[in-house]
Design an enzyme around this catalytic site. Structure first.
Site, PDB file in Angstrom:
ATOM      1  N   HIS A 174       0.867  -1.177   0.000  1.00  0.00           N
ATOM      2  CA  HIS A 174       0.000   0.000   0.000  1.00  0.00           C
ATOM      3  C   HIS A 174       0.908   1.232   0.000  1.00  0.00           C
ATOM      4  O   HIS A 174       1.565   1.531   0.995  1.00  0.00           O
ATOM      5  CB  HIS A 174      -0.911  -0.021   1.231  1.00  0.00           C
ATOM      6  CG  HIS A 174      -1.900  -1.149   1.183  1.00  0.00           C
ATOM      7  ND1 HIS A 174      -2.327  -1.822   2.306  1.00  0.00           N
ATOM      8  CD2 HIS A 174      -2.537  -1.704   0.127  1.00  0.00           C
ATOM      9  CE1 HIS A 174      -3.203  -2.754   1.930  1.00  0.00           C
ATOM     10  NE2 HIS A 174      -3.337  -2.709   0.624  1.00  0.00           N
ATOM     11  N   GLU A 177       1.463   3.968   2.677  1.00  0.00           N
ATOM     12  CA  GLU A 177       1.939   3.561   4.002  1.00  0.00           C
ATOM     13  C   GLU A 177       3.461   3.631   4.040  1.00  0.00           C
ATOM     14  O   GLU A 177       4.173   2.631   4.115  1.00  0.00           O
ATOM     15  CB  GLU A 177       1.391   2.160   4.316  1.00  0.00           C
ATOM     16  CG  GLU A 177      -0.130   2.196   4.452  1.00  0.00           C
ATOM     17  CD  GLU A 177      -0.814   0.834   4.337  1.00  0.00           C
ATOM     18  OE1 GLU A 177      -2.054   0.812   4.201  1.00  0.00           O
ATOM     19  OE2 GLU A 177      -0.128  -0.193   4.375  1.00  0.00           O
ATOM     20  N   GLU A 343       1.510  -3.901  11.462  1.00  0.00           N
ATOM     21  CA  GLU A 343       0.832  -2.611  11.271  1.00  0.00           C
ATOM     22  C   GLU A 343       1.434  -1.557  12.192  1.00  0.00           C
ATOM     23  O   GLU A 343       1.599  -1.788  13.390  1.00  0.00           O
ATOM     24  CB  GLU A 343      -0.666  -2.744  11.582  1.00  0.00           C
ATOM     25  CG  GLU A 343      -1.419  -3.673  10.645  1.00  0.00           C
ATOM     26  CD  GLU A 343      -1.765  -3.053   9.285  1.00  0.00           C
ATOM     27  OE1 GLU A 343      -1.486  -1.843   9.095  1.00  0.00           O
ATOM     28  OE2 GLU A 343      -2.294  -3.796   8.436  1.00  0.00           O
TER      29      GLU A 343
HETATM   30 ZN    ZN Z   1      -1.699  -1.636   4.237  1.00  0.00          ZN
END
Ligand code: ZN
Length: 402
Positions: A174, A177, A343
């Site tokens: 992504h 990010e 994350e």
């Molecule tokens: Zn992501």
């Protein structure tokens, strides 16, 4: 007094300007991904407002990809593109308002501290000079940007290459990010630290495969979530094609050729102000042994890194309910190995907040470097059950292939 301008025609730049006529009511709107409706990332340069009190209003933020991401959010701001600090915002459920007075004529505003394509290339260059690193061109993205794999292992270890564990870390599927690539940089930088015994011990027993920038087109074009075709790469793992998502196709092919004993996929989360992991409990091939190894990894990380926690995160998948289109689930299931999505927050780590910087590049680097100890804790237990894994070919023509 000079007139104010806002521009975004540069690496990762993205914003739509609605109105600039009143410094107390500068109206902006998020620009969605190039070929998909996701809107959240922004990055722009604001010139001509030194010493002027500004009020920026981002409109229609309730239509963004993650509206909850604007609660308790601080905008990342820099005067020199090196030091980034946070400016508090207010979100009323539709408009995000930011008030500040720039100290200089030039000010850069972003959703999160950016990680540029040039920095990426500089870092690949730095790594390529190390005796323990071999860079490999896996192919190119849709727009022709290099997908580079860093293969890192000790060139003096007596452990046969075929016997070394295959550890994979990928980042930035992504593209918005950027913390994920900061973390990958910190991880690799520590691995290459010759004075760090943990790094050296790991390099003797493992071959690390690192793809720090999975989505180079999306990153350069200022996308949040997709590649230039509008494909969310982290939903392409079950059946990627060279046309739609070559980035995943190429990396997955390499994983199938080399094997995977441990897999980490680095991401950022828009909403939760914590660092956390999501594992493989919902994949069909999940076993008690797999669960036990995941637990060893998490406990070791908890014991060694106060920035990591397990209290807050995503709800766990029910057995068999994992989405195998996602990298972690597909990899953990296929290779029956420990696989985690890591994350990091866009906001801050609420457990250890920093009001000046929020979560940022430097802290992401430190978190990436901290992955070495939990890896060390499970390295003896890592074992791929793939029967036909080729031995790792580190040295081109001197390859041991069996
Ligand atoms: Zn992501």
């Amino acid at each position: 007094m000079p007139s104010i301008s806002i521009t975004s025609q540069f690496d990762a730049g993205a914003i739509d300007v609605v109105s600039l006529s009143d410094p107390q009511d500068i109206q902006l709107r998020l620009r969605p991904d190039i070929a998909a409706p996701f809107a959240q990332w922004f990055y722009f340069r604001l010139q001509g407002a030194r010493g002027q009190a500004l009020r920026l209003r981002f409109l229609d933020m309730d239509k963004s990809a993650y509206p909850a991401g604007w609660q308790n959010y601080g905008m990342a701001v820099s005067h020199d593109r090196q030091d980034w600090f946070r400016v508090p915002t207010r979100y009323d459920g539709s408009t995000l308002q930011v008030e500040f007075t720039p100290d200089s004529n030039d000010v850069w505003c972003a959703y999160f501290e950016p990680y540029s394509h040039e920095r990426h290339l500089d870092f690949i260059g730095y790594c390529g000079n190390d005796d323990d690193v071999e860079t490999e061109a896996l192919g190119v993205s849709v727009e022709g940007r290099d997908l580079t794999l860093l293969k890192i292992t000790s060139h003096t270890s007596e452990v046969p290459l075929a016997a070394r564990k295959k550890v994979w870390l990928i980042a930035r599927q992504h593209p918005g990010e950027s913390m994920a690539e900061w973390a990958a940089e910190g991880f690799v930088e520590r691995l290459l630290d010759k004075s760090d015994s943990l790094s050296q011990a790991l390099l003797e027993q493992c071959v690390f495969h690192v793809v720090p920038r999975m989505n180079p087109d999306g990153a350069v074009r200022g996308n949040l979530r997709t590649n230039i075709n509008g494909a969310d790469l982290n939903r392409e793992w079950e059946n990627p094609t060279p046309e739609r998502s070559p980035e995943v196709f190429l990396v997955r092919e390499k994983m199938l050729a080399v094997g995977v004993d441990l897999f980490i996929d680095a991401h950022g989360d828009e909403t939760l102000p914590y660092n956390f992991v999501a594992g493989c409990e919902g994949v069909p091939n999940y076993t008690k042994r797999h669960a036990a190894q995941e637990e060893v990894f998490k406990q070791a990380w908890l014991a060694s890194c106060p920035d990591f926690q397990t209290e807050y995160g995503y709800p766990k998948n029910a057995p068999g309910q994992a989405n195998l289109k996602m990298a972690t689930a597909w990899t953990g299931n296929h290779f029956r190995c420990v696989a985690f999505t890591v994350e990091m927050p866009f906001k801050d780590n609420a457990a250890r907040p920093d009001a000046v910087t929020g979560w940022n590049g430097e802290r992401s680097k430190a978190l990436g470097a901290s992955l070495l100890f939990p890896m060390w804790a499970v390295v003896g237990q890592m074992r791929s059950e793939m029967p036909d894994v080729r031995a790792f070919a580190f040295d081109g023509d001197a390859a041991e292939v069996n």
